[in-house]
Design an enzyme around this catalytic site. Sequence first.
Site, short mmCIF file in Angstrom:
data_model
loop_
_atom_site.label_atom_id
_atom_site.label_comp_id
_atom_site.label_asym_id
_atom_site.label_seq_id
_atom_site.Cartn_x
_atom_site.Cartn_y
_atom_site.Cartn_z
N ARG A 1 5.86 -0.45 -6.07
CA ARG A 1 5.75 -1.24 -4.85
C ARG A 1 4.74 -2.36 -4.98
NH1 ARG A 1 6.62 1.55 0.05
NH2 ARG A 1 4.58 0.90 0.71
N TRP B 1 -2.85 -2.87 -1.49
CA TRP B 1 -2.45 -4.26 -1.69
C TRP B 1 -3.23 -5.05 -0.65
CZ3 TRP B 1 0.87 -7.98 0.88
CH2 TRP B 1 1.31 -9.01 0.05
N CYS C 1 0.82 -1.21 0.00
CA CYS C 1 0.00 0.00 0.00
C CYS C 1 0.86 1.27 0.00
CB CYS C 1 -0.87 0.02 1.25
SG CYS C 1 -1.95 -1.39 1.39
N ASN D 1 -2.35 2.46 5.56
CA ASN D 1 -1.42 1.35 5.30
C ASN D 1 -1.30 0.56 6.57
OD1 ASN D 1 -0.92 2.39 2.81
ND2 ASN D 1 1.23 2.90 3.18
N GLY D 2 -1.20 -0.76 6.45
CA GLY D 2 -0.98 -1.58 7.65
C GLY D 2 -2.24 -2.31 8.06
N GLU E 1 10.28 -16.02 -8.83
CA GLU E 1 9.44 -14.84 -8.57
C GLU E 1 9.11 -14.05 -9.81
OE1 GLU E 1 11.06 -11.66 -6.10
OE2 GLU E 1 13.07 -12.29 -6.59
N LYS F 1 15.05 -15.86 -7.57
CA LYS F 1 14.94 -14.88 -8.68
C LYS F 1 14.11 -15.48 -9.80
CE LYS F 1 15.71 -12.02 -7.23
NZ LYS F 1 16.20 -11.61 -5.96
N GLU G 1 19.29 -18.04 -3.82
CA GLU G 1 18.96 -16.73 -4.39
C GLU G 1 18.63 -16.86 -5.89
OE1 GLU G 1 17.98 -14.10 -3.39
OE2 GLU G 1 18.39 -12.61 -4.93
N LYS H 1 7.04 -4.73 -3.44
CA LYS H 1 8.44 -4.38 -3.17
C LYS H 1 8.73 -4.29 -1.69
CE LYS H 1 12.60 -3.26 -4.25
NZ LYS H 1 13.42 -4.44 -4.58
N HIS I 1 19.90 -37.61 -0.89
CA HIS I 1 19.07 -38.01 0.25
C HIS I 1 17.58 -37.84 -0.04
CE1 HIS I 1 22.63 -38.63 2.63
NE2 HIS I 1 23.08 -37.47 2.19
C1 F6R Z 1 13.09 -10.90 -3.68
C2 F6R Z 1 12.92 -9.82 -2.73
C3 F6R Z 1 12.36 -10.13 -1.40
C4 F6R Z 1 12.96 -9.21 -0.32
C5 F6R Z 1 12.25 -9.43 1.02
C6 F6R Z 1 12.85 -8.56 2.11
O1 F6R Z 1 13.67 -10.46 -4.87
O2 F6R Z 1 13.19 -8.69 -3.02
O3 F6R Z 1 12.55 -11.48 -1.07
O4 F6R Z 1 14.32 -9.48 -0.22
O5 F6R Z 1 10.89 -9.14 0.89
O6 F6R Z 1 12.74 -7.22 1.79
P1 F6R Z 1 13.65 -6.13 2.48
O7 F6R Z 1 15.06 -6.41 2.06
O8 F6R Z 1 13.15 -4.83 1.96
O9 F6R Z 1 13.48 -6.29 3.95
#
Ligand code: F6R
Length: 610
Positions: free
Chosen positions: A28, A75, A2, A101-102, A490, A487, A483, A605, A506
């Site tokens: 976001r 959101w 949001c 927000n929240g 997602e 990537k 990681e 985001k 295993h």
């Molecule tokens: C994946 C990604 C998320 C963030 C996670 C933590 O590409 O960006 O997994 O790493 O939501 O976010 P922050 O770093 O903002 O606490």
Amino acid sequence: MCGIVGYIGTENNAKEVIIEGLKRLEYRGYDSAGIALCINGKIETRKHVGEISNLEKIIGDVYFESTTGIGHTRWATHGAPSDLNAHPHSNSDNTITVVHNGIIENYVELREWLREDYGVKFKSDTDTEVIAHLIGIYYDGDLYQAVCRAVEQMRGAYAIGVIAAAEPDKMVAVRKDAPLVAGIGEGCNFIASDIPALLKYVRRIFLIENNETVVLTKDDIKIYDEHQKLVRRDVFHVTWDADAAEKGGYDHFMMKEIHEQPKGLDETLTRRLDEDGDINLDGISMTKEDIEGFNKVYIVACGTAYHAGLVGKAAIEKLAKIPVEVDIASEFRYRDPFVDDKTLFIAISQSGETLDTLAALREAKKKGARILSVVNVVGSSVARESDDVFYTWAGPEIAVASTKAYTTQLMCMYLIALYMGRTKGVIDKEYYSRFIEELRGIPDKLQTVLNREADIEQIARKYCRKEQVFFIGRGVDSAVSYEGSLKLKEISYINSFAIAAGELKHGTIALIEEGTLVFALATQDFLFEKMLSNIKEIQARGANIVGIAKEGNREIEQESSEVIYLPECMDEVTPLLAVVPLQIFAYYVAKFRACNIDKPKNLAKSVTVE
Ligand code: F6R
């Protein structure tokens, strides 16, 4: 996630300013958008599910003009994405309107009370509508007082912006555990959940703290604490440029940010290095006694930042010889973990607003831990609540998929580990200097990997229709595998899975069959032979293997369909390079599958809810 934007000024341009601000927050992620303006003693609200462009279509009418208003991108948390659930929300006679927000944790209780005692009929499924009604019942001509009374009854984490039909020259906002800033204009003022929303208009900002209420008119911003005492706040000058948040010639923010990694890493490193190569922790008060007093380090984060923590663990344990636990923030906060005043707690967060990370930090603080955070966004909640902050200096990261934040987080972890190790006397001067030189060389080496983009694009073209991909590695390569897998899944929505290579046999090897795509990371010299054996095992079952290895380790070619080579470097720092081909691969696979790369479905985001 949001977003909130509010404006109060003199010209009838509230609609334009708010819509522009909301667009700046689009990155976001959101599912609906809305705006409410004070017009001729009434509040007019328009809201729509979907993109801001949908909202723009329905507010095309010329009479939707005002000097005061609030806007929101939502959101969904309480209630599905819909026109009705979109913000803003109003009380029954439409005299009080709120964006939020929240989460209001006790909203069910409040809703019942408002229904029974005041006969309120709710129009939406949201917790936000409760706030509007609550303020409405306390309102008797003074919006600030009504908001204060309502807030006394609200539990949860939230930021709200409120307007009243009877006071079109005023706006009130409150912050409790969700980001909120106030922007200082000339003859106009602003509120927003995030600074980028306001950068087109202002650079002078008040950072609002928890439990503070802001009262804005066009000429004045007053900040009050929870006891209604006026608070003095220094102005925060935003020095970074709004243009830094634009795509700069790339098709997507993600690719732009992948290419910004050499610069970001150089910045993160050089800001912390003196001319003679010593790490300076300016602004961080960590003495030799402090470091020697830590008997444990706890690294806590979410998602990509958590993966950076896994590499941080390897670095700190190796270089500083302090035991390190790495935990996912949403698990840590409910585990009653072993943390005390001898614990160094490191929170890693790009946004600095991730609610679980923030809650974990508070939990650790309560138990007496020393809090050091590794954060990208200056002035964010995590940064403000930490004892010390090690900024990543990656610049604004807009794509939902984190790239440059991850590599700069790694750089910070290496510097923290080196500093602790050197201060404790665990590592000698020679090894320390060699490591620093290695880090100095990383931006150029990373550029060499970026120059292989076309080859990686070809690999992505070849495999982009696979529906399942595995990532394997040993040691820090397993952390990078997690990681790489995140990537890919997602942004391309392919089912991907990462596992420590030694664990394959295993159980998981049962899934390997003819044509299964496996990325095998074999960057560690001392584990190279072991990795070759793992690769042989899966190759024997018909897997297509894309190997990632240093230039010197050419034997991998015999076992792989393709190999992406990395420049020679110390084993310890390979994660800084090895992740890059995986980022580029994920990007092109998503592109070939026509996915929404910068804003993948279901993701946001900044995750400011649990
Ligand atoms: C994946 C990604 C998320 C963030 C996670 C933590 O590409 O960006 O997994 O790493 O939501 O976010 P922050 O770093 O903002 O606490």
